[in-house]
Structures are given as C-alpha cells and as structure tokens.
Design a protein around this motif. Structure first.
Motif, mmCIF file in Angstrom:
data_model
loop_
_atom_site.group_PDB
_atom_site.id
_atom_site.type_symbol
_atom_site.label_atom_id
_atom_site.label_comp_id
_atom_site.label_asym_id
_atom_site.label_seq_id
_atom_site.Cartn_x
_atom_site.Cartn_y
_atom_site.Cartn_z
ATOM 1 N N LEU A 575 0.832 -1.200 0.000
ATOM 2 C CA LEU A 575 0.000 0.000 0.000
ATOM 3 C C LEU A 575 0.864 1.247 0.000
ATOM 4 O O LEU A 575 1.862 1.335 0.722
ATOM 5 C CB LEU A 575 -0.934 0.010 1.220
ATOM 6 N N SER A 576 0.494 2.217 -0.827
ATOM 7 C CA SER A 576 1.217 3.477 -0.923
ATOM 8 C C SER A 576 0.213 4.613 -1.012
ATOM 9 O O SER A 576 -0.884 4.462 -1.552
ATOM 10 C CB SER A 576 2.126 3.483 -2.163
ATOM 11 N N LYS A 577 0.622 5.759 -0.462
ATOM 12 C CA LYS A 577 -0.272 6.926 -0.511
ATOM 13 C C LYS A 577 -0.314 7.565 -1.901
ATOM 14 O O LYS A 577 -1.180 8.388 -2.179
ATOM 15 C CB LYS A 577 0.163 7.964 0.514
ATOM 16 N N GLN A 615 -15.728 0.369 1.880
ATOM 17 C CA GLN A 615 -15.830 0.625 3.314
ATOM 18 C C GLN A 615 -14.599 1.316 3.889
ATOM 19 O O GLN A 615 -14.611 1.714 5.041
ATOM 20 C CB GLN A 615 -16.072 -0.691 4.069
ATOM 21 N N ALA A 616 -13.521 1.415 3.109
ATOM 22 C CA ALA A 616 -12.295 2.036 3.617
ATOM 23 C C ALA A 616 -12.333 3.538 3.345
ATOM 24 O O ALA A 616 -12.930 4.004 2.377
ATOM 25 C CB ALA A 616 -11.069 1.419 2.958
ATOM 26 N N SER A 617 -11.702 4.295 4.236
ATOM 27 C CA SER A 617 -11.655 5.759 4.107
ATOM 28 C C SER A 617 -10.259 6.200 3.692
ATOM 29 O O SER A 617 -9.653 7.081 4.317
ATOM 30 C CB SER A 617 -12.038 6.410 5.440
ATOM 31 N N ASP A 618 -9.722 5.581 2.646
ATOM 32 C CA ASP A 618 -8.355 5.895 2.210
ATOM 33 C C ASP A 618 -8.328 6.464 0.804
ATOM 34 O O ASP A 618 -7.321 6.370 0.114
ATOM 35 C CB ASP A 618 -7.493 4.637 2.275
ATOM 36 N N GLY A 619 -9.457 7.029 0.368
ATOM 37 C CA GLY A 619 -9.480 7.619 -0.962
ATOM 38 C C GLY A 619 -9.570 6.610 -2.085
ATOM 39 O O GLY A 619 -9.276 6.936 -3.230
ATOM 40 N N GLY A 620 -9.950 5.378 -1.785
ATOM 41 C CA GLY A 620 -10.101 4.361 -2.820
ATOM 42 C C GLY A 620 -8.855 3.567 -3.128
ATOM 43 O O GLY A 620 -8.852 2.771 -4.065
ATOM 44 N N THR A 621 -7.773 3.743 -2.329
ATOM 45 C CA THR A 621 -6.521 3.019 -2.612
ATOM 46 C C THR A 621 -6.729 1.516 -2.522
ATOM 47 O O THR A 621 -6.356 0.763 -3.432
ATOM 48 C CB THR A 621 -5.418 3.456 -1.627
ATOM 49 N N THR A 622 -7.326 1.042 -1.413
ATOM 50 C CA THR A 622 -7.495 -0.406 -1.258
ATOM 51 C C THR A 622 -8.481 -0.960 -2.275
ATOM 52 O O THR A 622 -8.339 -2.112 -2.704
ATOM 53 C CB THR A 622 -7.963 -0.738 0.170
ATOM 54 N N ASP A 623 -9.469 -0.167 -2.679
ATOM 55 C CA ASP A 623 -10.402 -0.636 -3.710
ATOM 56 C C ASP A 623 -9.652 -0.909 -5.014
ATOM 57 O O ASP A 623 -9.894 -1.920 -5.693
ATOM 58 C CB ASP A 623 -11.502 0.395 -3.959
#
Length: 766
Positions: A575-577, A615-623
């Motif tokens: 995972l990366s920002k 369901q994640a609040s990371d801007g869609g990265t994990t999606d």
C-alpha cells in the motif's frame, strides 16, 4: 591544520548492502569526533593505505571498532582484529582509472558499464574492487543508469558478476580518488570511456603499482584468482571472450530451438530471398523484439541465428548510449547503424532496449532511436532488440515499420533445465552419484546463466575438496553445496529467507497439511498431470485461524517442501499513498512470480491488502488494489505454475470477490492445537533440545490449555534459557526449568476469537 585521526580495531562484520562496495561503518560518536558525515571518503591505513566511503554503524556498536568487509581488509593488508588508522579524506574526483581483470570479463563488460559499476567508489592504485555498484548515489537519473548496469551485468556475465574482483592498475590521483561520470575508466590494454577503441587511459600503465605479467596486482590476490570470479559463459556454457568464443550452434540452445527457427526464417527471407518477395509485390520488416528473463540466452539466440544465415552482428548496449548526452547518443546510434549496413547482411543487436526507449517518459534520444531503427530496417538490415522487461519498453517502438515481430524466450521448465545442464556439463567430469534430473528439479526459476553459475560453483567446491587428486570429479554433494549460495536471477529481490524445514517438521495439523499438499504442492510439482486430466489447478488458498497457530510457519514449510520459489510480502507493504503506486506494486509482484515460476506468492495479513470494497476511508486506494489483485488472479494474462497463499485471522474483513472459485478458492482453517497437537508441537520444537528423562511432553501438552503453537515453541525456548540462567554449562533441560518457564510464558489465545473463528469455519464447511 592537521586532519584528525583515530586508530581503531578492524572487525569483519559488513552489512549486507555494504559487502564488497568499499564501505566502512563507524559508531556515530566516532563520525562526530572525526567531523565526518555519512557518504564522506576516509583514508584508511593498515599495512597498506587505501580509502573507503564511511557510513554510520548502529548505536549499539562499539566505538573502538571499524566494521568492514573482506575486500577492504584485503586492501589494507590486515586480518580481522588488526589496527586501522582512520582520517578524513578530501573529495578528489578521479581523472583516470585503469583496471585489470580476467580476459573473459573484460571481453563482455564495456568501459561505460565498468564506470557505472565503480560510480561513487573511492579507488587507490593497487586495490581490488568489485563490480557491485555503490548504492548511495547522488541523484535519481544516475541511479536508473546504475540499475540498468546491474541488470546488464547479470545478463552478460551471469552470477559471477557479484563475486568478480578487479585490480586497480592505476588511478589519477593514485590515492583515494572518487569515480564520477567524468572519470575516464578503461581496461588495461583495452578500451576506455571517452577514448578510441584499442587505447588505454594515459597510454597504458599510469604511475607505479602496475600488474604483474599475469594481470594481477603485485603481492595481491588478483581478480583472475578470486573464487567465484570465473569466466563468463553464454547459454551453451561456452566461455565468452576466449578462443572458443564462436557463435553457438542452434542445436546447442535447449529450449530456444522454436524461437531460433522463427528468427531464422525471417532473416533468411529478408537477406537471401528478397526477389521472391518482390515478385509477390510485398516486403518484409526485419525489426524484432526478443523478450525474456535476464540470462535466458537472448543474445546467444541472436548470435546463433546470425551465424546460421551468414550475417554479421553489430552489438550495442542501450544503457551505455543512454548515459551519453543527447547529441553524443544520437551520433553513437547513427554510427552503429552505419556499421551494421557496411558489408553484406548485418544484424544490429541492441540489448536492454528499455534504457533507450522507456515506456515512462521517452525523451529526445528515444525519438532519434526510433528514426534510426526505421531507417536501418528500410535499408534491409535487421534490428533485433532484447529486453528483460517488455512492459518497460515504449509501445511506439512496436509500430509495423519498427519492431513488428516479438519473440518470447520463456523461463525453462524442469525438462529444459535438464537439457541445459546436459550441455553445460558436457566437459565436466561428473561423479557416478550426480543426478541431473534432481538438480533440474531443485532449480526452479533458474535460467541458463544461473545454471552455468551453478555448474561453475560446483566445480569450485569439487576443486577445493580434491586439490591433490589426479582425476577430480564433481559429485552430487558439490551441486548441493552450490545450491546454497547460487540464487536465480529472477529472485534477486526476494524477501523470504527459506528455512530448512518441511511439512514433516510441522507438529500435528494432519488434515491441514493434506489439504495444502493437494492445493499448493501438487499444482507446482505436477502441472503436467493436471493438464493431462483436463483439470484447472487451484489458483489460490486462504489460511485463516487464531494468531500464533502456525499459518506463516506452514507456508515456510511449504516452501521447503515444494521445490518452488517463494515471494513473501506483508499486505500493508504493497500500500502506498501515491496514486497508482499500489497497483504498480501488485503488478510487479505477479510479474516477478511469472518470471520465476514455479512460484508461491505468500500474502501475509491479506485483510490489510484486500478489505471489503467501499468501506475504507483511504481515498479508494485499497479498492484499486483489490481490483488489481482480481485482475492478476484471473485476468487475461494467465498464472501458469503460480499459486497464491494468503493468511489472516480476520477472514470476514476480506473482499468476498477474492474468495470465489478461481481466486483464493480454498479456505483452510488452521485451528488452535488441542492436547495431542500441543504435545507434537512441543516435540518438534524440542527436537534439538536435550530434555531430561522426567520431562513428559504428552502430559505437558495436555496441561497447556489456551496455548497456541507459538506459545508452545516459546515455552521450550524459555525452558532452555532457564537452564542457561542456572548454569552456562548446563547439559540438560529439566522439569524444574520447564516449570520456571510455565510461570513466565502465558497463553495468548483469546477464547472469544477462537470461538468465532470455529463458528466461521463450520459455516463455510456447511
């Protein structure tokens, strides 16, 4: 004002990234006392005076020690424990550096490639240096060039490039000068950068300290005699740069015969039968892209086919050209194309073409290169470009008038590795116990260059073992020893150190081991059987269970049992920002797995990598990462001989799409151990622990309610430490020591979590 200096004791304990790169490590307080910063050059005085690059040691290191590797200690002329005087050294760029080494290495390593390997190192006349690049580099542009040199060295020299040493015949200045991109670097009696072919910097030997008649530094072990620095070989085992350096025959290229026939037909038609094409009113384009893993024999393939059709080969190393200025690079490209068009049929062979025409941001040189390729192909000359990373090549280069044909060189399977080993050992006296089939089975992911390095290392082991024998032979034990040090090129960045454990070392979990054998080992070990029965093997497995119950240990045992390469990654590591970087990391992971097949990809903590989408609040990265995972698992590009194993203690948090058939389709519950299982785990953990007769592991296992497998192993370890606390000369671990350990090690299983996971497993089974 005199420079400060300190006298320290040398310690042979290099960091992994420092080995043979001219780096010494000092305690941070010593750096402060000497007014040094990390990356500064230092003068080192032992029996000889040399120089190195300084780096900080860990804060727990000794302030009285200088940490260095065997290469630096050899340059100092001292052993481990010797005295070294350290002082700052002004940064002085080297004007010229002249080196000597094995003729076989000098024949395939260009001066430009040599300069990149030495970039950032400080050299002294009479020193030995390695080809391992310095990893602390000034800027990103130079770092990309060094990475290209690293790949090309692996491709052209094979595994030997990591252990080959060269002698510094002369340097200007002669003590502690820094190699930069402006330094003229060359081979003694050979070519040099910024010089014409056949000349040497300064016209030959510069100053004192020149080599002896055999090319080694006086009184020093030369590169030609360094273990592991043997001759470079091509895909047929032929020594490169020797009198035997004729192009290989196509029949000597196991696994490449189909590709050779395809390339032969094209070149023969374009060189010798153009009149037939003219009568048919058509033409043929002689632009070819040959893609395959580094060291797989791409250049050997081109040389063999060119010799078959009677064509000359004009080689060009793309990173060398990319390192020049735009105008110099354009001139070099046009000169190489003119040489290829000079007399009769010609082949312009461009290796590592992604350096000249990168997919990400191609520059002016890439434009000139495309023009040169188009003009050369129109002139009836073949342009063959090779790459180990086809996805990194500019797509514009695949236009119909450029590189219209692509030939893929696959990673060899066990049968092809057996053929390659037969070719590579045809002049090696093998002992009767050598079984090349077994060696081929134990070398997944090995390409021809890796197998050549393996044969060479086995020969070195045999020579060390039989120095006085009149008829020495290479035994199976020599190959086994070589396999411990020679790793496949495709696994150079592997993150998992394989332990020598197998599923037999796993206590209990009989049903789990049977399921994993069928789901993981069989697809990797018997792919032909699945194909014969028309069955698609499982693509992936998910291990879930309470923490500490052996999920990771099971994967380690699978790696030891399955004769497969293993790529291990924590879920959060991908995972990366930065937008797009996480998906790129997933694609790169699976690309490496396909190159090194058969491969087992282990995704630990997979719930962090692939949570339920939306369901994640990371801007869609994990999606996006989940989408990339799903694409890789069952996308257009199939996963052949690759199995994915995930591990988690929260299976409910994983996106359901990842768990359907064709992806991580087999869910395997790893339960907490019961009494008999705990006894088996204790027995496995205590295999090498001298337990006293009164220690009853069966009774102990029944009493450890709530203990996980990790807790049981910790109990055995703590019992051994209790024996050591009592006496450092203790010879057995008694029941009293076990009781003491019981008071320290507490059970870690959460009953609520265990009950939930058991219910989840029952629901999935039902």
């Amino acid at each position: 004002m005199a420079e400060p200096d300190l006298t320290l004791t040398a310690s042979l304990r290099p960091a992994a990234l420092d080995a043979r790169r001219g780096v010494v490590r000092l305690h941070p307080e010593v750096l402060t006392a000497l007014a040094l910063r990390p990356g500064d050059p230092v003068r080192l005085a032992g029996r000889r005076t040399t120089a190195g690059i300084v780096a900080p040691a860990e804060p727990t290191a000794s302030t009285a020690l200088l940490y260095a590797d065997d290469l630096l200690l050899g340059n100092l002329g001292i052993r481990d424990g010797g005295q070294v005087t350290v002082s700052p050294l002004p940064v002085t760029p080297a004007r010229r550096v002249l080196l000597a080494g094995p003729a076989q290495i000098a024949a395939v390593v260009s001066p430009e490639m040599l300069r990149l390997a030495l970039l950032g190192k400080v050299v002294t006349t009479g020193d030995d240096v390695s080809l391992l690049p310095q990893d602390v580099l000034p800027d990103a542009s130079v770092r990309s060039l060094v990475e290209a040199a690293r790949r090309s060295l692996s491709n052209s020299v094979g595994y030997a490039w990591t252990s080959t040493l060269l002698a510094v015949v002369a340097a200007e200045p002669d003590t502690g000068s820094l190699v930069t991109m402006d330094t003229v670097v060359g081979w003694e009696h050979g070519q040099a950068t910024h010089g014409s072919a056949g000349t040497t910097p300064g016209g030959g030997r510069l100053g004192a300290g020149g080599p002896t008649a055999d090319g080694t530094a006086p009184g020093r072990p030369g590169a030609a005699g360094v273990r592991g620095g043997g001759p470079a070989v091509d895909a047929t085992g032929r020594t490169v740069g020797s009198d035997d350096d004729a192009p290989p025959a196509v029949d000597e290229l196991p696994g490449l015969r189909a590709q050779a026939e395809e390339l032969t037909e094209l070149l023969d038609l374009g060189f010798h039968h153009r009149e037939v094409l003219g009568r048919l009113g058509t033409t043929v384009s002689l632009g070819v892209l040959v893609a395959g893993p580094a060291g797989s024999g791409k250049a050997a393939l081109v040389r063999a086919v060119a010799a078959r059709v009677g064509a000359r080969v004009s080689p060009l190393w793309a990173p060398e050209v990319a390192a020049l200025t735009n105008q110099a690079a354009a001139d070099r490209l046009r000169t190489a194309a003119a040489e290829a068009r000079a007399d009769g049929p010609g082949v312009l062979l461009v290796t590592d073409v992604e350096a000249l025409a990168p997919a990400d941001g191609p520059g002016p040189v890439a434009t000139v290169f495309r023009q040169v390729v188009a003009e050369t192909v129109r002139a009836g000359v073949a342009v063959v470009c090779t790459t180990g990373r086809p996805e990194a090549v500019d797509p514009a280069l695949r236009a119909p008038d450029l590189l219209s044909l692509r030939i893929s060189v696959p990673l060899p399977d066990a049968a092809l590795r057996r053929e390659q080993l037969t070719v590579l050992t045809r002049q090696v006296p093998l002992a009767d116990d050598v079984r090349l089939d077994e060696v081929a089975g134990r070398t997944p992911g090995f390409v021809a260059a890796d197998l050549a390095a393996l044969v060479r290392e086995a020969g070195v082991r045999a020579a060390l073992r039989q120095k006085s024998a009149e008829t020495p032979t290479v035994a199976m034990a020599d190959f086994a020893a070589a396999l411990e040090v020679v790793r496949p090129t495709t696994m150079a960045a592997s993150t998992l150190e394989l332990a020598s454990v197998t599923l037999d070392d796993v206590g209990d979990l009989t049903e789990v081991k049977e399921t994993l054998t069928e789901s993981v080992l069989w697809p990797l070990t018997y792919p032909d059987t699945f194909a014969r029965l028309g069955v698609q093997p499982p693509r992936g497995v998910l291990l879930y269970g309470p923490p500490g119950c052996g999920k990771t240990y099971l994967v380690t045992a699978l790696a030891g049992s399955g004769r497969a390469n293993v790529l291990s990654v924590k879920g959060a590591e991908l995972l990366s920002k930065w937008v797009g970087e996480s998906e790129r990391a997933v694609r790169e992971l699976f690309r490496r797995a396909r190159e090194a097949a058969p491969t087992l990809i282990f995704l630990d903590e997979v719930d962090a990598l692939a949570p339920v989408r939306g369901q994640a609040s990371d801007g869609g990265t994990t999606d996006r990462v989940v989408a990339a995972l799903l694409t890789e698992l069952d996308g257009v590009e199939t996963l052949r001989n690759v199995v994915v194993v995930g591990a988690t203690n929260r299976p409910d948090l994983i996106d359901p799409a990842l768990l359907r058939p064709g992806r991580l389709e087999r869910l395997v519950y790893v339960p907490p151990p019961d009494g008999p299982a705990r006894a088996e785990i204790l027995r496995a953990s205590a295999r090498n622990v001298p337990l006293a007769p009164e220690v009853d592991l069966v009774e102990l296992g029944e009493a450890l309610d709530g203990f996980s497998a990790a807790d049981c192993a910790a109990l055995v370890r703590e019992a051994a430490l209790a024996a050591m606390r009592e006496s450092l000369t203790a010879s057995t671990v008694t029941a009293a020591h076990v009781a003491s350990a019981r008071a320290r090690v507490r059970p870690s299983l959460d009953p609520t979590q265990v009950a939930w996971l058991a219910a989840y497993a029952e629901k999935r089974a039902g």
